[in-house]
Design a protein around this motif. Sequence first.
Motif, PDB file in Angstrom:
ATOM      1  N   LEU A 143       0.850  -1.188   0.000  1.00 41.05           N
ATOM      2  CA  LEU A 143       0.000   0.000   0.000  1.00 41.05           C
ATOM      3  C   LEU A 143       0.890   1.244   0.000  1.00 41.05           C
ATOM      4  CD1 LEU A 143      -2.912   1.118   0.142  1.00 41.05           C
ATOM      5  CD2 LEU A 143      -2.664   1.122   2.644  1.00 41.05           C
ATOM      6  N   PHE A 144       0.569   2.177  -0.909  1.00 43.89           N
ATOM      7  CA  PHE A 144       1.300   3.433  -1.035  1.00 43.89           C
ATOM      8  C   PHE A 144       0.315   4.589  -0.931  1.00 43.89           C
ATOM      9  CE2 PHE A 144       3.734   0.254  -3.198  1.00 43.89           C
ATOM     10  CZ  PHE A 144       5.041   0.542  -2.849  1.00 43.89           C
ATOM     11  N   TYR A 145       0.863   5.764  -0.703  1.00 41.04           N
ATOM     12  CA  TYR A 145       0.070   6.984  -0.751  1.00 41.04           C
ATOM     13  C   TYR A 145       0.770   7.919  -1.727  1.00 41.04           C
ATOM     14  CZ  TYR A 145      -2.821  10.916   0.633  1.00 41.04           C
ATOM     15  OH  TYR A 145      -3.708  11.955   0.613  1.00 41.04           O
ATOM     16  N   HIS A 146       0.012   8.526  -2.639  1.00 43.99           N
ATOM     17  CA  HIS A 146       0.600   9.449  -3.604  1.00 43.99           C
ATOM     18  C   HIS A 146       0.352  10.871  -3.131  1.00 43.99           C
ATOM     19  CE1 HIS A 146       1.681  11.463  -7.311  1.00 43.99           C
ATOM     20  NE2 HIS A 146       2.271  10.340  -7.668  1.00 43.99           N
ATOM     21  N   LEU A 147       1.440  11.598  -2.867  1.00 45.68           N
ATOM     22  CA  LEU A 147       1.346  12.914  -2.247  1.00 45.68           C
ATOM     23  C   LEU A 147       0.690  13.957  -3.141  1.00 45.68           C
ATOM     24  CD1 LEU A 147       4.903  12.883  -0.643  1.00 45.68           C
ATOM     25  CD2 LEU A 147       2.729  12.389   0.473  1.00 45.68           C
ATOM     26  N   LYS A 148       0.951  13.930  -4.441  1.00 44.41           N
ATOM     27  CA  LYS A 148       0.351  14.914  -5.341  1.00 44.41           C
ATOM     28  C   LYS A 148      -1.105  14.594  -5.642  1.00 44.41           C
ATOM     29  CE  LYS A 148       4.233  16.894  -7.846  1.00 44.41           C
ATOM     30  NZ  LYS A 148       4.802  17.116  -9.177  1.00 44.41           N
ATOM     31  N   LEU A 149      -1.396  13.313  -5.863  1.00 45.29           N
ATOM     32  CA  LEU A 149      -2.763  12.913  -6.178  1.00 45.29           C
ATOM     33  C   LEU A 149      -3.649  12.865  -4.938  1.00 45.29           C
ATOM     34  CD1 LEU A 149      -2.023  10.004  -8.676  1.00 45.29           C
ATOM     35  CD2 LEU A 149      -2.880  12.281  -9.236  1.00 45.29           C
ATOM     36  N   ARG A 150      -3.008  12.820  -3.765  1.00 43.24           N
ATOM     37  CA  ARG A 150      -3.718  12.710  -2.489  1.00 43.24           C
ATOM     38  C   ARG A 150      -4.660  11.515  -2.493  1.00 43.24           C
ATOM     39  NH1 ARG A 150      -4.691  18.287   0.560  1.00 43.24           N
ATOM     40  NH2 ARG A 150      -2.593  19.075   0.322  1.00 43.24           N
ATOM     41  N   CYS A 151      -4.081  10.360  -2.836  1.00 40.96           N
ATOM     42  CA  CYS A 151      -4.874   9.136  -2.850  1.00 40.96           C
ATOM     43  C   CYS A 151      -3.992   7.944  -2.509  1.00 40.96           C
ATOM     44  CB  CYS A 151      -5.533   8.929  -4.210  1.00 40.96           C
ATOM     45  SG  CYS A 151      -4.360   8.549  -5.521  1.00 40.96           S
ATOM     46  N   TYR A 152      -4.634   6.874  -2.072  1.00 38.50           N
ATOM     47  CA  TYR A 152      -3.922   5.634  -1.807  1.00 38.50           C
ATOM     48  C   TYR A 152      -3.753   4.864  -3.111  1.00 38.50           C
ATOM     49  CZ  TYR A 152      -4.372   6.327   3.195  1.00 38.50           C
ATOM     50  OH  TYR A 152      -4.259   6.827   4.449  1.00 38.50           O
ATOM     51  N   VAL A 153      -2.658   4.120  -3.199  1.00 41.32           N
ATOM     52  CA  VAL A 153      -2.370   3.287  -4.358  1.00 41.32           C
ATOM     53  C   VAL A 153      -2.185   1.857  -3.850  1.00 41.32           C
ATOM     54  CG1 VAL A 153      -0.798   2.850  -6.274  1.00 41.32           C
ATOM     55  CG2 VAL A 153      -1.251   5.215  -5.545  1.00 41.32           C
TER      56      VAL A 153
END
Length: 200
Positions: free
Chosen positions: A153-163
């Motif tokens: 599980l990742f979090y994308h800082l620019k998209l502000r969403c979990y990946v």
Amino acid sequence: MYMRAFAEAWPDAEIVQQLVGRLPWGHNLVLLSKLKDAESRKRYAERAIEYAWSRNVLNIHIETRLLDREGKAVTNFEANLPKPHSDLARESLKDPYLFDFLGIGQEADEREIENALVQHITRFLIELGAGFAFVGRQYHLEVGGDDFFIDLLFYHLKLRCYVVVELKTGNFKPEHTGQLSFYLTAVDAQLKRLCAGCLR
């Protein structure tokens, strides 16, 4: 020799002052020695400045043809996300991803791939691209009293969403999409609600 090559590669004084003049000399040597066309040098120079790449990271991205692979993944972002989010989401993915640094064979199972990716998390994050933050592996979710575990599980800082990354070996099966959709729905319901206050 390098000064002459630099002058020939960047004949436009405006580019030198505004772009490559902001990079250390070692970065410029990498651009000159690794890239033959001016447009590619310019694109990698812009990205190196934007994301403050070290010389080694710049070198890795050139060798792995990062900018040729970016935004090439097949997605439904354009149909399902408003602009500019759809463009940003599309550009955040690559096709293909290169995991040669893992040193594992084609016969590796999903758990071996996961272990190798986590062991090489820094290289893995570099390959994923800017903005990805590692949240966890075998991330626990409880849904309806049952336990489920997301591989990565990742979090994308620019998209502000979990990946969500669900590792599979072998050929694609329709049930893989169902499992991933289930995880995405659970993450939306549980994790997005938890962090909504912290993003304000």
